[in-house]
Scaffold this active site. Structure first.
Site, PDB file in Angstrom:
ATOM      1  N   CYS A 128      -6.361 -28.042  10.634  1.00 48.46           N
ATOM      2  CA  CYS A 128      -5.119 -27.289  10.856  1.00 48.46           C
ATOM      3  C   CYS A 128      -4.352 -27.864  12.043  1.00 48.46           C
ATOM      4  O   CYS A 128      -4.890 -28.628  12.851  1.00 48.46           O
ATOM      5  CB  CYS A 128      -5.409 -25.799  11.066  1.00 48.46           C
ATOM      6  SG  CYS A 128      -6.031 -25.357  12.709  1.00 48.46           S
ATOM      7  N   HIS A 138      -4.790 -20.633  13.223  1.00 46.91           N
ATOM      8  CA  HIS A 138      -6.074 -21.235  12.841  1.00 46.91           C
ATOM      9  C   HIS A 138      -6.889 -20.308  11.943  1.00 46.91           C
ATOM     10  O   HIS A 138      -7.421 -20.738  10.911  1.00 46.91           O
ATOM     11  CB  HIS A 138      -6.891 -21.586  14.078  1.00 46.91           C
ATOM     12  CG  HIS A 138      -8.326 -21.875  13.750  1.00 46.91           C
ATOM     13  ND1 HIS A 138      -8.759 -23.084  13.256  1.00 46.91           N
ATOM     14  CD2 HIS A 138      -9.432 -21.074  13.800  1.00 46.91           C
ATOM     15  CE1 HIS A 138     -10.056 -23.036  13.015  1.00 46.91           C
ATOM     16  NE2 HIS A 138     -10.489 -21.828  13.338  1.00 46.91           N
ATOM     17  N   ASP A 181       0.860  -1.178   0.000  1.00 44.69           N
ATOM     18  CA  ASP A 181       0.000   0.000   0.000  1.00 44.69           C
ATOM     19  C   ASP A 181       0.901   1.233   0.000  1.00 44.69           C
ATOM     20  O   ASP A 181       1.948   1.252   0.645  1.00 44.69           O
ATOM     21  CB  ASP A 181      -0.904  -0.019   1.230  1.00 44.69           C
ATOM     22  CG  ASP A 181      -2.000   1.021   1.155  1.00 44.69           C
ATOM     23  OD1 ASP A 181      -2.130   1.662   0.098  1.00 44.69           O
ATOM     24  OD2 ASP A 181      -2.719   1.203   2.141  1.00 44.69           O
ATOM     25  N   ASP A 223      -7.900  -7.821   1.183  1.00 41.66           N
ATOM     26  CA  ASP A 223      -6.944  -7.827   2.288  1.00 41.66           C
ATOM     27  C   ASP A 223      -7.648  -7.326   3.538  1.00 41.66           C
ATOM     28  O   ASP A 223      -8.618  -6.558   3.447  1.00 41.66           O
ATOM     29  CB  ASP A 223      -5.746  -6.915   1.987  1.00 41.66           C
ATOM     30  CG  ASP A 223      -6.055  -5.453   2.300  1.00 41.66           C
ATOM     31  OD1 ASP A 223      -5.785  -5.013   3.432  1.00 41.66           O
ATOM     32  OD2 ASP A 223      -6.607  -4.763   1.414  1.00 41.66           O
ATOM     33  N   CYS A 229     -12.083 -28.632  10.991  1.00 43.99           N
ATOM     34  CA  CYS A 229     -10.806 -28.060  10.560  1.00 43.99           C
ATOM     35  C   CYS A 229      -9.661 -29.041  10.810  1.00 43.99           C
ATOM     36  O   CYS A 229      -9.614 -29.696  11.860  1.00 43.99           O
ATOM     37  CB  CYS A 229     -10.543 -26.753  11.305  1.00 43.99           C
ATOM     38  SG  CYS A 229      -8.993 -25.946  10.841  1.00 43.99           S
ATOM     39  N   CYS A 278      -6.104 -27.243  15.469  1.00 47.85           N
ATOM     40  CA  CYS A 278      -7.288 -28.062  15.750  1.00 47.85           C
ATOM     41  C   CYS A 278      -6.938 -29.535  15.941  1.00 47.85           C
ATOM     42  O   CYS A 278      -7.666 -30.279  16.610  1.00 47.85           O
ATOM     43  CB  CYS A 278      -8.302 -27.907  14.619  1.00 47.85           C
ATOM     44  SG  CYS A 278      -9.111 -26.285  14.614  1.00 47.85           S
TER      45      CYS A 278
END
Length: 396
Positions: free
Chosen positions: A313, A342, A100, A273, A311, A316
């Site tokens: 991940c 997560h 940015d 974003d 999930c 988890c």
């Protein structure tokens, strides 16, 4: 092969693979990889995504991250970035980077800046040092950073601004965009313009039309998700997108909740974003297939379930809600690290499902499911009173 693209980047930086309604499945070609869109970009304002290492980000599916040219230019300073050979090397990140320009700081640092048609005089909130940022300087800074996608310097103003203020900011944004384009970027970099216009449909439409006539690689919708009603966000985005070139990528700046993303994807937006997933994590919030959960809540003190049963991940698979609740209760940094891991993993998987739904022609079904899930669970967020249109905490 284009002369502007020496590292196997095709002349066309963006291609649309398929479309369902206004939703598009595409590919974005950069010097640091080819990325499928729609895509979510986590925010690393100060050359880091908070509480995450670069290698962790890569492992969980991050493709492009966002950094901020103004903040990095001030601290650590361009000379430090140059010593490393650019922003990618500085933060040990091999994926894409969008920077940015500093335009958002016109909004967020309004007590520390003075605007003129020539540029913006910033007084650093850190040490009082002064920086006069012009469109040309913004381009030079982002050349040094070596980002894959460069944003023009624009005038972002509060959504409640008057018509006259919005018109003046739009005019200035257009002039600065032309100056950025004239100054140019490196061969491998893409340059995106930013449409402004405040809360006014005619200005939004005029801004998109004007910028579309110029040779930018992509276009962003700026100045939204700043506290306006959600329906206003959708309305103004639709008006803007309808005037942008079909064949160029469209980027909504600052939108990052699942509901916001899926709604805007159906309007034809390709890139997003937000600090939302990481900020939510640092305040004890988790994104799940059931909606947002506030793991700080006493109800999770003895809960042996993972954050999200669906999930897979690392968090988890290994930690319970009770354990993370304990970490939050004791103020342990690990709580934020686990929840950040997560939440970002969830967002990248969410974007995979979004892309799949477009490919299979089921994006409208997914939109309805996501809206239902997150609207019904709104009362279980970290603190509903502090969440704005994009559900980002205004107190933080």
């Amino acid at each position: 092969m284009s002369e502007r693209s020496p590292n196997n980047v095709p002349e066309s930086r963006f291609e649309i693979i398929c479309q369902h309604g206004s939703a598009r499945l595409g590919r974005l070609f950069t010097a640091h990889g080819v990325f499928e869109t729609p895509i979510f970009m986590p925010v690393g304002t100060n050359a880091n995504v908070k509480l995450m290492r670069s290698d962790e980000l890569k492992k969980i599916g991050a493709g492009i991250i966002l950094s901020n040219a103004y903040h990095v230019a001030v601290r650590p300073g361009l000379e430090v970035i140059e010593l490393h050979g650019g922003l990618h090397e500085f933060m040990a990140w091999s994926g894409g980077i969008l920077t940015d320009s500093g335009g958002f700081q016109l909004f967020s640092l309004k007590e520390f800046r003075k605007i003129s048609d020539d540029g913006v005089l910033f007084v650093s909130p850190y040490d009082g040092s002064k920086l006069f940022l012009t469109p040309e300087m913004s381009m030079e800074i982002q050349k040094v950073l070596g980002s894959d996608i460069v944003m023009v310097l624009d005038h972002c103003l509060p959504i409640e601004s008057s018509y006259k203020e919005a018109l003046d900011a739009m005019r200035r944004t257009h002039e600065w965009a032309k100056r950025c384009l004239k100054h140019g970027v490196k061969e491998q970099q893409m340059l995106f313009a930013i449409a402004q216009g405040g809360a006014f449909e005619d200005l939004r439409k005029a801004s998109a039309q004007f910028l579309s006539q110029l040779a930018f690689d992509g276009f962003a919708i700026g100045g939204l998700s700043l506290g306006e009603p959600f329906e206003k966000t959708l309305q103004l985005t639709h008006v803007t997108v309808s005037e942008l070139p079909w064949e160029k990528p469209r980027y909504f700046m600052g939108g990052g909740s699942p509901k916001t993303i899926i709604e805007l994807v159906t309007l034809g937006v390709d890139m997003f974003d937000s600090v939302y997933p990481t900020r939510l994590a640092r305040h004890g919030g988790a994104l799940t297939s059931l909606g947002r959960l506030n793991i700080k809540s006493a109800r999770y003190k003895k809960d042996l379930s993972p954050i999200d049963e669906r999930c897979d991940c690392l968090v988890c698979q290994n930690y319970t809600r009770a354990y993370i609740h304990h970490l939050l209760n004791r103020g342990e940094a690990l709580a934020g690290m686990l929840l950040t891991h997560h939440n970002l993993y969830y967002m990248f998987k969410f974007m995979e499902f979004v892309r799949k739904s477009i490919k299979e022609g089921k994006v409208e079904e997914m939109r309805k499911e996501v809206v239902k899930t997150y609207e019904e669970r709104r009362g279980n967020c970290v603190d509903p009173s502090t969440f704005d249109v994009d559900m980002s905490c205004r107190r933080c």
